[in-house]
Write an enzyme that holds these catalytic residues in place. Structure first.
Site, PDB file in Angstrom:
ATOM      1  N   ALA A 172      41.405  40.454  30.037  1.00  8.18           N
ATOM      2  CA  ALA A 172      40.203  39.720  30.473  1.00  8.18           C
ATOM      3  C   ALA A 172      39.973  39.744  31.973  1.00  8.18           C
ATOM      4  CB  ALA A 172      40.203  38.273  29.988  1.00  8.18           C
ATOM      5  N   ALA A 173      40.792  40.474  32.734  1.00  8.44           N
ATOM      6  CA  ALA A 173      40.553  40.542  34.180  1.00  8.44           C
ATOM      7  C   ALA A 173      39.206  41.183  34.484  1.00  8.44           C
ATOM      8  CB  ALA A 173      41.680  41.308  34.855  1.00  8.44           C
ATOM      9  N   GLY A 174      38.918  42.304  33.807  1.00 12.28           N
ATOM     10  CA  GLY A 174      37.632  42.955  34.019  1.00 12.28           C
ATOM     11  C   GLY A 174      36.469  42.102  33.554  1.00 12.28           C
ATOM     12  N   ASP A 175      36.648  41.395  32.443  1.00 13.28           N
ATOM     13  CA  ASP A 175      35.587  40.518  31.942  1.00 13.28           C
ATOM     14  C   ASP A 175      35.328  39.368  32.909  1.00 13.28           C
ATOM     15  OD1 ASP A 175      35.467  42.076  29.636  1.00 13.28           O
ATOM     16  OD2 ASP A 175      36.972  40.852  28.617  1.00 13.28           O
TER      17      ASP A 175
END
Length: 315
Positions: free
Chosen positions: A258-261
């Site tokens: 979820a870092a990119g999200d």
């Protein structure tokens, strides 16, 4: 660079995409073929790139609504109610009978790297007809945010509606897939990671220089702005003003899920609040830096109040 409408109760960020229940297990390393390892710290956590991005927008201060599908199972109800609890408008998340909700099997190595296998479930039932049914909401949005965990015809229909109405389009092309040439000029913000940029551009992205080359290829196809997320190397931005890299904060990553999200959510919120592109990207980076220090997808996404005063109020 297009202008981004200030968010308001009548002009939310609209996220169209996937909702998954993540079944997460940590492991010292990824097992080889035929090998069995003992993992640890199993958890069942809400996720899905669309839901993650909607939640990130909400927790970082944005007014956001989501369009998607869940199955008629307990996972689906947990996914929908969790988003609603944190402020996402969920009236356009519909229940699909006879199928399961989306599920992601996630292995997280102790060094923080993840490997993900997805069963689409109800996410695979999202159609272009569904999108036509929410055309009015798309046309009234401050920004459209889409990914590729729902069928491509639905994604293309959403982008076409937004582009025709002058609504800015943010596309996170994940998981990476071949896309039609007609799509690129309708995308205002393209946000791939290294592997996605490599597949889409044909350039092997492994450092800042190759990322800049890939971004130039993608902009030449008609994309207005390309932001390639480079993990610990930061974010490379390529737009009409040129190319620059925003360095990443140095943190100890325990889980990159979820870092990119989270970055996408911060970027969308910042732009609809009137921030410059670089400041909006920096907001997304600050939130992502917190995200990677925690376990899981949605549980790891921070609230705006957790950022420093400077990070919260960039302008």
């Amino acid at each position: 660079m297009p202008s981004y409408p200030q968010h308001s109760p009548n002009r939310p960020i609209l996220v169209i995409g996937s909702l998954n229940m993540d079944l997460v297990m940590r492991t010292p390393r990824v097992p080889q073929g035929g090998e069995t390892l003992f993992g640890h710290d199993f958890a069942t956590l809400p996720g899905g790139k669309g839901a993650n991005q909607a939640l990130a927008c909400a927790r970082l201060g944005g007014h956001v609504a989501m369009v998607g599908r869940i199955g008629d199972d307990n996972f689906g109800q947990v996914l929908k109610s969790g988003l609603a609890r944190d402020g996402v408008h969920v009236s356009q998340i519909t229940v699909t009978g006879g199928v399961t909700s989306g599920v992601a099997m996630i292995l997280v190595e102790d060094i923080g790297q993840n490997r993900i296998l997805i069963s689409a479930g109800a996410n695979g039932q999202v159609t272009a007809g569904d999108i036509d049914g929410v055309a009015a909401q798309i046309e009234q949005a401050a920004m459209l945010v889409v990914q590729l965990e729902v069928p491509l015809p639905a994604v293309l229909a959403a982008i076409k509606h937004a582009h025709a109405a002058g609504v800015p389009v943010l596309l996170n092309p994940a998981p990476a897939a071949a896309l039609p040439d007609t799509l690129w000029p309708m995308v205002d913000l393209l946000v791939p990671n290294e592997s996605e940029a490599t597949l889409l551009s044909g350039v092997d992205v492994k450092d800042t220089a190759s990322a800049a080359e890939a971004a130039a290829v993608l902009r030449a196809r008609g994309v207005r702005t390309v932001l390639i997320t480079l993990g610990a190397q930061g974010v490379l931005i390529c737009d009409a003003q040129g190319v620059r890299r925003l360095p990443a904060q140095k943190v100890k990553a325990v889980d990159t899920t979820a870092a990119g999200d989270t970055f996408v959510g911060g970027l969308a919120v910042g732009l609809t609040e009137g921030m410059s592109l670089d400041d909006a990207a920096a907001l997304g980076q600050a939130a992502s830096a917190i995200c990677v220090t925690r376990i899981g997808a949605q549980p790891s996404i921070p609230w705006r109040s957790e950022l420093t005063p400077t990070e919260r109020a960039r302008s």
